[in-house]
Design a protein around this motif. Sequence first.
Motif, PDB file in Angstrom:
ATOM      1  N   TYR A 136      38.224  52.802  45.596  1.00  0.00           N
ATOM      2  CA  TYR A 136      37.824  51.364  45.229  1.00  0.00           C
ATOM      3  C   TYR A 136      39.178  50.492  45.523  1.00  0.00           C
ATOM      4  O   TYR A 136      38.613  49.263  46.105  1.00  0.00           O
ATOM      5  CB  TYR A 136      37.864  51.515  43.551  1.00  0.00           C
ATOM      6  N   GLY A 137      40.240  50.927  45.859  1.00  0.00           N
ATOM      7  CA  GLY A 137      41.475  49.999  45.949  1.00  0.00           C
ATOM      8  C   GLY A 137      41.372  49.904  47.489  1.00  0.00           C
ATOM      9  O   GLY A 137      41.570  48.619  48.069  1.00  0.00           O
ATOM     10  N   GLY A 141      41.079  46.312  47.936  1.00  0.00           N
ATOM     11  CA  GLY A 141      42.311  45.478  47.945  1.00  0.00           C
ATOM     12  C   GLY A 141      42.975  45.343  46.693  1.00  0.00           C
ATOM     13  O   GLY A 141      44.054  44.649  46.628  1.00  0.00           O
ATOM     14  N   GLN A 142      42.307  45.839  45.519  1.00  0.00           N
ATOM     15  CA  GLN A 142      42.888  45.586  44.037  1.00  0.00           C
ATOM     16  C   GLN A 142      43.032  46.956  43.603  1.00  0.00           C
ATOM     17  O   GLN A 142      42.171  47.744  43.527  1.00  0.00           O
ATOM     18  CB  GLN A 142      41.559  45.135  43.264  1.00  0.00           C
ATOM     19  N   SER A 143      44.488  47.137  43.265  1.00  0.00           N
ATOM     20  CA  SER A 143      44.883  48.404  42.748  1.00  0.00           C
ATOM     21  C   SER A 143      44.087  48.986  41.257  1.00  0.00           C
ATOM     22  O   SER A 143      44.003  50.025  41.216  1.00  0.00           O
ATOM     23  CB  SER A 143      46.401  48.408  42.490  1.00  0.00           C
ATOM     24  N   ASP A 144      43.929  48.012  40.220  1.00  0.00           N
ATOM     25  CA  ASP A 144      43.270  48.318  39.419  1.00  0.00           C
ATOM     26  C   ASP A 144      41.685  48.128  39.197  1.00  0.00           C
ATOM     27  O   ASP A 144      41.149  47.829  38.048  1.00  0.00           O
ATOM     28  CB  ASP A 144      43.876  47.565  37.990  1.00  0.00           C
ATOM     29  N   GLY A 145      41.108  47.647  40.409  1.00  0.00           N
ATOM     30  CA  GLY A 145      39.671  47.335  40.384  1.00  0.00           C
ATOM     31  C   GLY A 145      38.811  48.300  39.602  1.00  0.00           C
ATOM     32  O   GLY A 145      37.783  47.927  39.051  1.00  0.00           O
ATOM     33  N   LEU A 146      38.898  49.718  39.950  1.00  0.00           N
ATOM     34  CA  LEU A 146      37.886  50.462  39.330  1.00  0.00           C
ATOM     35  C   LEU A 146      38.184  50.406  37.693  1.00  0.00           C
ATOM     36  O   LEU A 146      37.023  50.347  37.285  1.00  0.00           O
ATOM     37  CB  LEU A 146      38.276  52.002  39.930  1.00  0.00           C
TER      38      LEU A 146
END
Length: 195
Positions: A136-137, A141-146
């Motif tokens: 997901y990251g 590009g979002q580390s906490d996206g999931l």
Amino acid sequence: MDEAEFWTLLERSAEETTDPDYRLTWLTHHLSRLSLAHIADFQLNLEAARRPIDTYAMWGAANQILDGLCSSDTFWYFQPWLIGQGQRLWHHVTQNPDNLADLPAVRVLAGRSHDEWADAEWPQWEELAYVAADAYGRATGQSDGLHEALDARGHRAYADPEPNDQPWDSDSLTEIAQRLPRLARLFPRRQYVTP
């Protein structure tokens, strides 16, 4: 991604290689090419596959294989390893934890000291729990996206074992012999005495 697609993807990674690290690389790559909803579904299916094996009965079986050294963290890492064995073997073991004695990956450990087990042989695969977050990251590009996506779905994640069956003394040789006769023969251990 439904349950069948989850198992298919997981088992395809095992067809590529038996090396846990390479399987993770393969899974991350293939997951990151799917829709964000499918990546989140993978995580949900992984967590759903944990539930039937997140029991004191299974914890006792893992404890037997690991010679009484299965902490809550170790059991948490054992669960994705078991799921990683594939749906048929996972299902077989959900029927009775003593069926772990039938798994080739368990039988190869029997009769050998833990010191002799290769890293790839250890019955734990903590990193599988993070593969969807990594994919997901990579995709966003979002580390906490999931985590945020699962929160938006109302999903309550858990990060430690939460067995819902009756606890038992998995260090008692009598209990072990009754509940896990085949694992007790494959992985005999001495009685530990606590002061």
